[in-house]
Design a protein around this motif. Structure first.
Motif: not given
Length: 161
Positions: A89-118
């Motif tokens: 991963f380099t900064e070119q992913f963030q800059i390369e022809d990305a004028v008004d486009q979404i370059v990344a999306i971060d998705i955080t899942d919510t899990e059941r309490l038992e899955e978050q509490d091993p």
């Protein structure tokens, strides 16, 4: 889980490896699923066949998160797998022809309490925070009946009559 837009409108999966952040070319790495997991292969191939369509990915996230998580775990466990197509991963992913486009999306899942509490710490805290009276009421038989209490503390000795 972080997805990034790569060149040529491809979607990449950002994974932290011991040698730094890398981006998996998802569409070109589907071969890792071929022999043993055709369902994951089909789901990812169907969602990503038209390139980087964020709305389609978000719309079908419930079906895509498991194969993407498997792909990330496989890359972390075996970064030299022959079917994985990765690049640092380099900064070119963030800059390369990305004028008004979404370059990344971060998705955080919510899990059941038992899955978050091993360790089960939260489950034990809930168990021990319950009042004893509540446990007695919960464990008491639902049918009411007469009970006879026998006191054995005052027994007669054999010589006493």
């Amino acid at each position: 889980m972080k997805l990034v837009r790569m060149s040529e409108q491809k979607v990449g999966l950002l994974v932290p490896l011991s040698r730094g952040l890398h981006v998996i070319d998802i569409a070109n790495s589907l071969g890792v699923f071929a022999p043993h997991d055709p369902l994951s292969n089909g789901l990812l191939n169907g969602a990503l066949k038209d390139g980087c369509d964020w709305s389609l990915i978000v719309k079908h996230w419930a079906h895509l998160r498991s194969p993407l998580k498997r792909l990330a775990n496989l890359a972390i466990a075996n970064p030299d797998h022959s079917c994985l197509v990765m690049q640092p991963f380099t900064e070119q992913f963030q800059i390369e022809d990305a004028v008004d486009q979404i370059v990344a999306i971060d998705i955080t899942d919510t899990e059941r309490l038992e899955e978050q509490d091993p360790t089960g710490r939260h489950a034990m805290a809930r168990q021990f925070s319950e009042l004893p009276e509540d446990k007695i009421k919960r464990d008491a038989p639902s049918a009411t009946g007469a009970a006879q209490v026998i006191d054995f503390s005052h027994h007669k000795q054999i010589g006493d009559a």
